[in-house]
Design a protein around this motif. Structure first.
Motif, PDB file in Angstrom:
ATOM      1  N   GLU A   1     -37.917  -9.730  43.138  1.00 18.41           N
ATOM      2  CA  GLU A   1     -37.994 -10.739  43.463  1.00 18.41           C
ATOM      3  C   GLU A   1     -38.526 -11.902  41.996  1.00 18.41           C
ATOM      4  O   GLU A   1     -39.334 -11.492  41.818  1.00 18.41           O
ATOM      5  CB  GLU A   1     -38.403 -11.434  44.973  1.00 18.41           C
TER       6      GLU A   1
ATOM      7  N   ARG B   1     -33.417 -10.907  42.593  1.00 23.05           N
ATOM      8  CA  ARG B   1     -32.996 -12.186  42.435  1.00 23.05           C
ATOM      9  C   ARG B   1     -34.126 -12.653  40.880  1.00 23.05           C
ATOM     10  O   ARG B   1     -35.834 -12.575  40.820  1.00 23.05           O
ATOM     11  CB  ARG B   1     -33.434 -12.487  43.533  1.00 23.05           C
TER      12      ARG B   1
ATOM     13  N   ILE C   1     -28.445 -11.114  41.930  1.00 24.60           N
ATOM     14  CA  ILE C   1     -28.420 -12.896  42.078  1.00 24.60           C
ATOM     15  C   ILE C   1     -28.948 -13.718  40.393  1.00 24.60           C
ATOM     16  O   ILE C   1     -30.451 -13.388  41.078  1.00 24.60           O
ATOM     17  CB  ILE C   1     -29.234 -13.036  43.077  1.00 24.60           C
TER      18      ILE C   1
END
Length: 138
Positions: free
Chosen positions: A45, A63, A78
């Motif tokens: 992340e 992410r 993403i």
């Protein structure tokens, strides 16, 4: 003995053939920088930058922003921005969302590719989801 003036920062040496791996079950939050190849089977992340190849395993998730030389993706990215200076290769289990810039693109049937994509300096907005790529006419 511990003279700080004589210490020089060590330069990253990709010639050693080393690579990095984030295993399944591992979650890293923050920025990751590497001069070597990188395999993600866990989660990141945050932003990842590598001058080597990025491999995202089937259970791997990223992410954040990504910059790499080449990428092979089986898992999920993403990305606000995914920049691949060489080839982005998507396997059938890949799921890519966000903005992508790549020199070359290879997509296996079954991959999910919901992105705004730019290749070779030309910008194309497209959504591909198990359908052939249609060239936009201007």
């Amino acid at each position: 003995m511990f003279n700080k003036e004589n210490k020089k920062p060590m330069a990253a040496d990709n010639s050693l053939g080393g690579s990095n791996r984030i295993i399944a079950g591992t979650i890293i939050k923050g920025e990751v920088n590497s001069a070597s190849d990188f395999r993600i089977d866990g989660e990141i992340e945050g932003n990842i930058t590598t001058t080597g190849r990025l491999v995202v395993g089937k259970d791997g998730i990223i992410r954040g922003e990504v910059i790499c030389a080449n990428a092979d993706v089986e898992g999920t990215i993403i990305a606000k921005s995914l920049i691949v200076k060489g080839t982005l290769s998507l396997k059938s289990t890949a799921n890519i969302q966000g903005t992508v810039q790549a020199e070359k693109l290879a997509i296996e049937p079954g991959a999910i590719f919901n992105v705004t994509c730019s290749m070779g300096g030309a910008s194309t907005k497209t959504t591909i989801n198990n359908e052939p790529i249609k060239k936009e006419s201007k």
